[in-house]
Scaffold this motif. Structure first.
Motif, PDB file in Angstrom:
ATOM      1  N   ARG A  19      39.293 -31.332  22.037  1.00 34.28           N
ATOM      2  CA  ARG A  19      37.903 -31.533  21.571  1.00 34.28           C
ATOM      3  C   ARG A  19      37.645 -29.868  21.675  1.00 34.28           C
ATOM      4  O   ARG A  19      36.574 -29.554  20.762  1.00 34.28           O
ATOM      5  N   LEU A  22      39.134 -27.877  18.557  1.00 30.03           N
ATOM      6  CA  LEU A  22      38.430 -28.075  17.224  1.00 30.03           C
ATOM      7  C   LEU A  22      37.046 -27.685  17.050  1.00 30.03           C
ATOM      8  O   LEU A  22      36.622 -27.279  16.113  1.00 30.03           O
ATOM      9  N   THR A  23      36.302 -27.699  18.376  1.00 24.95           N
ATOM     10  CA  THR A  23      34.852 -27.287  18.063  1.00 24.95           C
ATOM     11  C   THR A  23      34.815 -25.757  17.853  1.00 24.95           C
ATOM     12  O   THR A  23      34.164 -25.338  17.148  1.00 24.95           O
ATOM     13  N   THR A  24      35.753 -25.061  18.813  1.00 24.72           N
ATOM     14  CA  THR A  24      35.615 -23.563  18.485  1.00 24.72           C
ATOM     15  C   THR A  24      36.444 -23.055  17.036  1.00 24.72           C
ATOM     16  O   THR A  24      35.871 -22.218  16.419  1.00 24.72           O
ATOM     17  N   LEU A  25      37.330 -23.929  16.806  1.00 25.31           N
ATOM     18  CA  LEU A  25      37.814 -23.610  15.447  1.00 25.31           C
ATOM     19  C   LEU A  25      36.673 -23.801  14.440  1.00 25.31           C
ATOM     20  O   LEU A  25      36.547 -23.008  13.469  1.00 25.31           O
ATOM     21  N   CYS A  26      35.925 -24.881  14.585  1.00 24.15           N
ATOM     22  CA  CYS A  26      34.979 -24.971  13.258  1.00 24.15           C
ATOM     23  C   CYS A  26      33.899 -24.097  13.453  1.00 24.15           C
ATOM     24  O   CYS A  26      33.535 -23.619  12.414  1.00 24.15           O
ATOM     25  N   LEU A  27      33.312 -23.909  14.653  1.00 26.62           N
ATOM     26  CA  LEU A  27      32.102 -22.807  14.949  1.00 26.62           C
ATOM     27  C   LEU A  27      32.559 -21.520  14.334  1.00 26.62           C
ATOM     28  O   LEU A  27      32.025 -20.641  13.771  1.00 26.62           O
ATOM     29  N   SER A  29      35.010 -20.892  12.316  1.00 25.21           N
ATOM     30  CA  SER A  29      35.315 -20.786  10.864  1.00 25.21           C
ATOM     31  C   SER A  29      34.111 -20.649  10.012  1.00 25.21           C
ATOM     32  O   SER A  29      33.824 -19.996   9.088  1.00 25.21           O
ATOM     33  N   ILE A  30      32.958 -21.485  10.508  1.00 25.81           N
ATOM     34  CA  ILE A  30      31.850 -21.425   9.996  1.00 25.81           C
ATOM     35  C   ILE A  30      31.032 -20.085   9.909  1.00 25.81           C
ATOM     36  O   ILE A  30      30.560 -19.700   9.106  1.00 25.81           O
ATOM     37  N   TRP A 100      28.768 -21.215  22.283  1.00 25.29           N
ATOM     38  CA  TRP A 100      29.037 -22.151  21.082  1.00 25.29           C
ATOM     39  C   TRP A 100      27.307 -21.980  20.594  1.00 25.29           C
ATOM     40  O   TRP A 100      27.123 -22.107  19.126  1.00 25.29           O
TER      41      TRP A 100
END
Length: 172
Positions: A19, A22-27, A29-30, A100
């Motif tokens: 989790r 995935l959160t780090t990758l999403c943030l 990337s955004i 984050w």
């Protein structure tokens, strides 16, 4: 049911790490998508200096908490350390979560939201201060009561006894 606690810790650590990644990758990337694709006026200097060190923290938490399995039979060799432990691990999670939040605020409000990150060093100073003051008051009572020292206050039990008319001691 052998090693039930170890298996539970291993599964909890694995899901928490997944989790987190995935959160780090999403943030990230955004943030980078907004920077390059939409040509937002973000400077990458605060990003590199404030957000990328949390990748080091995340790598350390990965090394600390990732369960290890035997290659031959797939049995659990080590569940990893408890990622919910208090102390330094807890502080690292706080830094990660706060970063984050700052990255999300930067994506929404712009580069000035990086100033929210100043809370982390201020929080560290406050923790150090309260720890030192707590140790100072804890060590103050170790010296004993000398002739000039003020005796300690009465306990609740002593106050109740005084209220009832004093402590009645019978001597034989």
């Amino acid at each position: 049911m052998a090693q039930k606690a170890a298996k539970t810790l291993a599964s909890r650590n694995a899901s928490l790490l997944l989790r987190t990644h995935l959160t780090t990758l999403c943030l990230h990337s955004i943030f980078l998508l907004l920077h390059w694709l939409f040509n937002r006026p973000h400077s990458l200097t605060p990003y590199y200096s404030l957000a990328c060190p949390t990748l080091v923290i995340e790598f350390y938490l990965e090394r600390l908490g990732r369960p290890k399995y035997n290659a031959a039979d797939g049995s659990l060799r080590s569940p990893g350390e408890d990622l919910g432990a208090s102390g330094l691990t807890e502080y690292m999670w706080d830094v990660l979560y706060w970063t984050w939040g700052c990255m999300g605020a930067v994506c929404v409000f712009g580069d000035r939201a990086w100033w929210l990150w100043i809370v982390v060093p201020l929080y560290s100073v406050w923790l150090a201060y309260t720890t030192v003051m707590g140790m100072r008051t804890g060590l103050a009572g170790m010296g004993g009561t000398g002739a000039g020292d003020v005796p300690a206050g009465e306990s609740k039990r002593q106050k109740k006894m005084e209220k009832r008319g004093g402590q009645r001691v019978q001597y034989r």
